[in-house]
Design a protein around this motif. Sequence first.
Motif, PDB file in Angstrom:
ATOM      1  N   PHE A   1      -2.717  -0.192   1.445  1.00 28.22           N
ATOM      2  CA  PHE A   1      -4.102   0.265   1.508  1.00 28.22           C
ATOM      3  C   PHE A   1      -4.823  -0.230   2.752  1.00 28.22           C
ATOM      4  CE2 PHE A   1      -3.394   0.047  -3.232  1.00 28.22           C
ATOM      5  CZ  PHE A   1      -2.963   1.346  -3.274  1.00 28.22           C
ATOM      6  N   ALA A   2      -4.327  -1.337   3.324  1.00 29.12           N
ATOM      7  CA  ALA A   2      -5.010  -1.844   4.522  1.00 29.12           C
ATOM      8  C   ALA A   2      -4.628  -1.046   5.764  1.00 29.12           C
ATOM      9  CB  ALA A   2      -4.681  -3.321   4.728  1.00 29.12           C
TER      10      ALA A   2
ATOM     11  N   PHE B   1      -3.377 -12.823 -12.352  1.00 32.77           N
ATOM     12  CA  PHE B   1      -3.591 -11.508 -11.751  1.00 32.77           C
ATOM     13  C   PHE B   1      -4.466 -10.706 -12.713  1.00 32.77           C
ATOM     14  CE2 PHE B   1      -1.258  -7.510 -10.136  1.00 32.77           C
ATOM     15  CZ  PHE B   1      -2.118  -7.404  -9.076  1.00 32.77           C
ATOM     16  N   PHE B   2      -5.449  -9.977 -12.209  1.00 32.70           N
ATOM     17  CA  PHE B   2      -6.419  -9.261 -13.038  1.00 32.70           C
ATOM     18  C   PHE B   2      -7.185 -10.214 -13.952  1.00 32.70           C
ATOM     19  CE2 PHE B   2      -3.986  -5.423 -12.000  1.00 32.70           C
ATOM     20  CZ  PHE B   2      -5.023  -4.590 -11.693  1.00 32.70           C
TER      21      PHE B   2
ATOM     22  N   ILE C   1       1.487  -7.323  -5.183  1.00 32.02           N
ATOM     23  CA  ILE C   1       0.222  -7.429  -4.443  1.00 32.02           C
ATOM     24  C   ILE C   1       0.435  -7.212  -2.944  1.00 32.02           C
ATOM     25  CG2 ILE C   1      -1.677  -8.953  -3.817  1.00 32.02           C
ATOM     26  CD1 ILE C   1      -1.395 -10.343  -6.440  1.00 32.02           C
TER      27      ILE C   1
ATOM     28  N   PRO D   1      -3.918   2.266   6.490  1.00 31.74           N
ATOM     29  CA  PRO D   1      -4.695   3.446   6.905  1.00 31.74           C
ATOM     30  C   PRO D   1      -6.143   3.114   7.244  1.00 31.74           C
ATOM     31  CG  PRO D   1      -3.697   3.789   4.743  1.00 31.74           C
ATOM     32  CD  PRO D   1      -3.458   2.392   5.100  1.00 31.74           C
ATOM     33  N   VAL D   2      -6.726   2.080   6.602  1.00 33.40           N
ATOM     34  CA  VAL D   2      -8.134   1.754   6.871  1.00 33.40           C
ATOM     35  C   VAL D   2      -8.293   1.139   8.246  1.00 33.40           C
ATOM     36  CG1 VAL D   2     -10.104   0.400   6.119  1.00 33.40           C
ATOM     37  CG2 VAL D   2      -8.625   1.445   4.433  1.00 33.40           C
ATOM     38  N   PHE D   3      -7.441   0.144   8.558  1.00 34.15           N
ATOM     39  CA  PHE D   3      -7.672  -0.616   9.783  1.00 34.15           C
ATOM     40  C   PHE D   3      -6.897  -0.091  10.987  1.00 34.15           C
ATOM     41  CE2 PHE D   3      -8.472  -3.656   6.292  1.00 34.15           C
ATOM     42  CZ  PHE D   3      -9.837  -3.798   6.517  1.00 34.15           C
TER      43      PHE D   3
ATOM     44  N   TYR E   1       5.475 -13.910 -16.680  1.00 32.92           N
ATOM     45  CA  TYR E   1       4.115 -14.022 -16.156  1.00 32.92           C
ATOM     46  C   TYR E   1       3.210 -13.086 -16.938  1.00 32.92           C
ATOM     47  CZ  TYR E   1       0.219 -13.917 -13.006  1.00 32.92           C
ATOM     48  OH  TYR E   1      -1.032 -14.010 -12.481  1.00 32.92           O
TER      49      TYR E   1
ATOM     50  N   PRO F   1       3.473 -11.948  -9.279  1.00 36.08           N
ATOM     51  CA  PRO F   1       2.700 -10.741  -8.953  1.00 36.08           C
ATOM     52  C   PRO F   1       2.634 -10.423  -7.469  1.00 36.08           C
ATOM     53  CG  PRO F   1       1.321 -12.408  -9.977  1.00 36.08           C
ATOM     54  CD  PRO F   1       2.692 -12.894 -10.078  1.00 36.08           C
ATOM     55  N   PHE F   2       2.954 -11.399  -6.595  1.00 34.02           N
ATOM     56  CA  PHE F   2       2.884 -11.108  -5.162  1.00 34.02           C
ATOM     57  C   PHE F   2       3.900 -10.062  -4.735  1.00 34.02           C
ATOM     58  CE2 PHE F   2       0.449 -14.976  -5.152  1.00 34.02           C
ATOM     59  CZ  PHE F   2      -0.542 -14.652  -4.253  1.00 34.02           C
TER      60      PHE F   2
ATOM     61  N   TYR G   1       0.403   6.780   8.235  1.00 34.24           N
ATOM     62  CA  TYR G   1       0.683   7.266   6.886  1.00 34.24           C
ATOM     63  C   TYR G   1       2.112   6.923   6.476  1.00 34.24           C
ATOM     64  CZ  TYR G   1      -3.648   9.707   7.525  1.00 34.24           C
ATOM     65  OH  TYR G   1      -4.950   9.972   7.752  1.00 34.24           O
TER      66      TYR G   1
ATOM     67  N   LEU H   1      -7.824  -4.005  -5.451  1.00 36.08           N
ATOM     68  CA  LEU H   1      -6.730  -4.969  -5.315  1.00 36.08           C
ATOM     69  C   LEU H   1      -7.267  -6.366  -5.051  1.00 36.08           C
ATOM     70  CD1 LEU H   1      -3.628  -4.988  -5.260  1.00 36.08           C
ATOM     71  CD2 LEU H   1      -3.810  -5.072  -2.805  1.00 36.08           C
TER      72      LEU H   1
ATOM     73  N   GLY I   1      -3.320 -10.819 -16.349  1.00 37.49           N
ATOM     74  CA  GLY I   1      -4.646 -10.916 -16.950  1.00 37.49           C
ATOM     75  C   GLY I   1      -4.775 -12.068 -17.918  1.00 37.49           C
ATOM     76  N   GLY I   2      -3.746 -12.925 -18.013  1.00 40.51           N
ATOM     77  CA  GLY I   2      -3.831 -14.077 -18.896  1.00 40.51           C
ATOM     78  C   GLY I   2      -3.683 -13.746 -20.364  1.00 40.51           C
TER      79      GLY I   2
ATOM     80  N   ALA J   1       3.807 -18.168 -10.925  1.00 36.73           N
ATOM     81  CA  ALA J   1       2.561 -17.601 -10.396  1.00 36.73           C
ATOM     82  C   ALA J   1       2.814 -16.742  -9.168  1.00 36.73           C
ATOM     83  CB  ALA J   1       1.588 -18.717 -10.055  1.00 36.73           C
TER      84      ALA J   1
ATOM     85  N   LEU K   1       1.214  -3.603  -1.845  1.00 40.96           N
ATOM     86  CA  LEU K   1       0.045  -2.750  -2.123  1.00 40.96           C
ATOM     87  C   LEU K   1      -1.058  -3.021  -1.116  1.00 40.96           C
ATOM     88  CD1 LEU K   1      -0.615  -2.536  -5.959  1.00 40.96           C
ATOM     89  CD2 LEU K   1       0.108  -0.754  -4.425  1.00 40.96           C
ATOM     90  N   ALA K   2      -1.284  -4.313  -0.819  1.00 41.67           N
ATOM     91  CA  ALA K   2      -2.319  -4.644   0.166  1.00 41.67           C
ATOM     92  C   ALA K   2      -1.985  -4.003   1.503  1.00 41.67           C
ATOM     93  CB  ALA K   2      -2.435  -6.159   0.312  1.00 41.67           C
TER      94      ALA K   2
END
Lengths: 511, 144
Positions: A17-18, B95-96, A10, A20-22, A58, A6-7, A111, B81, A61-62, A3, A13-14
């Motif tokens: 994207f976080a 995931f997803f 994840i 530039p926003v914060f 893994y 995927p981290f 950036y 995400l 989406g199951g 499990a 990626l987090a």
Amino acid sequence: MSALIPFFVILPLAGAFAIPVFSGYWKNMGKVLTPILMLMLLALSVMFFFRDSAVFVYYVGGWELINGVPVGIQFVVDGLSVLMLSIINMMAFFASFFSISYLKKFTGDKYFYALFCLMVAGMNGVVITGDLFNMFIFLEIAVISSYALVAFGIEREELEASFKYQVLGGLASLLVLLGIVVLYWKTGSLNIADISRVLKQEGSSPSLLFIQILFIAGFGLKAAMIPFHAWLPDAHSSAPAPISAMLSGVLIKAVGVYAIMRLFFNMFELTYEMSMLILVIGTISMVGGVFLAIGQWDFKRLLAYHSISQMGYVFLGLGMGMVILSVNGNKAVAVMAIAGGLYHMVNHAVFKGLLFLNSGAVEYKTGTRMLKELGGLSENMPLTSTSSFGASMAISGIPPFNGFFSKLLIIIAAVQGQFYLMAALAVLVSIITLASFMKVHRYAFSGNLRFKDLKKFGEAPFSMLFSMLVLAGLCLLLSLLIIPVFRDIFLTPAVNDLMNLLNYSQPIIGV
Amino acid sequence: MTGMTNIVKTVTRIIGGVVFLFGLYIVTHGHLSPGGGFAGGTIIAGAFILLVLAYGDNIMHLRRIKEESSALENIAIFCILIMAAVGFLLGTKVFFNNFLPIGTAGQLISAGIIPLFNILIGIEVAAALFTIFLAFVIFKEEEK
């Protein structure tokens, strides 16, 4: 434990994207968050070395198998993926830590960190995915963010290098995509293990040969093998130093060498012609790269050409293993050749990353990277000079540094597999490499003291020194991988998963 | 940046809203009909680009809009995400994960989280394309 897979995608990626926003609310967010994220990823990947099962699958989406046919995307972590993940995230940590001081010269660092995280996410994705088209997507994520990072200084030279890189990289992506399209048309599947099952039933055909040529050209362009190398010296020497270290240290391996290994060992059946092609391309790169390198006077350009040459060693080891396996030769020699190639890949990530960071520290302090304008830096920057010396010895294959042992494995395998010409060339290239790094040390670090103002040209800042010294320590420490105890943990699972098709495909599709 | 003639402005006033609504339709019906987040997002971006081209704007204002659309793009993709990772928080470790009720096929509100993803992708694509367009416009204006 599966499990956690995927981290690897994840988390970066987090971050990407976080940041530039914060960053508007907390200015240092990128600086603080990126190294922490990379350290977490490094810990996660090292944890996977001590896993309880050989291969983890893994289901995103199951979506599990339906009648033994994969319908969704699967993430697969086997011995080779873990090896790649750990070198990617290790270099990402050191490069991002190095950047903390290095980026003071640049504006818009939010950036930089966002693109850096995105690039790491792409590379991790390429390495863990078990789906061919998904691999292409992640490859594009990694490569497109690297285009932007190469042009980060937005000077004329950098933009030109980035443009050249984009044109050739776009061509490579197109070739890879075309290969995937033809393969999908032929087999009706995108899952690597499933494709290998279908191909085994069908046997060889001209279209299969066409697909293999497309993949060698496409991924060879990404890995910058001669004759596909034209973009690399410009792109790797113009990028900011931590990015050069990432590009040269891991990007060409993750999107080039790893993809070729995975597809040719685990998906296609090994054929003598293709194996010989890879072996010959590797040998040409090894010899050509070093002759192009020795005449360079730009520190980073010299290192960039050496990347081509050292990647030639990796392909030499893998290619010899493939040739021996395809003619059903001595398996022990094939194991040694492949292990040598993988070992050299790990070593190259460490010492070439370190050398690029060294060149970055020198450029940061003196403002130039032309060897003729430097001189006497060992008195101004003793620690940088020492770590650079260690890395130079490692790349030239001097014992007890790590490069010696991996080259030794490759050369012994070449002699035992009766590739005498390759063995002789490998030794010759190693000597010329030593000569060219002697040149670097003669002109840059020893010689006349050119920069007398010690205050201005003192030692590099802490974050740079930390990264460089730890990597220099690793240059020595990784020699231990030659000892069977450590080799069984780190290298042997990767070699086994490459050599035995069933090791990889059984956990995914059951056959 | 100056606008265009009165004819163009009038036509834009009439069709701008229609283009925008059509984009929304494509996005929200992504799980039922051809199209989806990406296709609808480009149409929505097209509506905004049409407005800027027809009416023109001063460069300071354009710069501010570019900042905002760039931030919107980042927020949208960050939401995607988070939604993809929600499965981990719910304890399924997928995931997803499609954690919403699936409903009847063919209805507008069905298919679990797929419409939500379509909407977020629509925002993301529209904002990204509009940002790229504005970057070119601002570059051209600064050159003058």
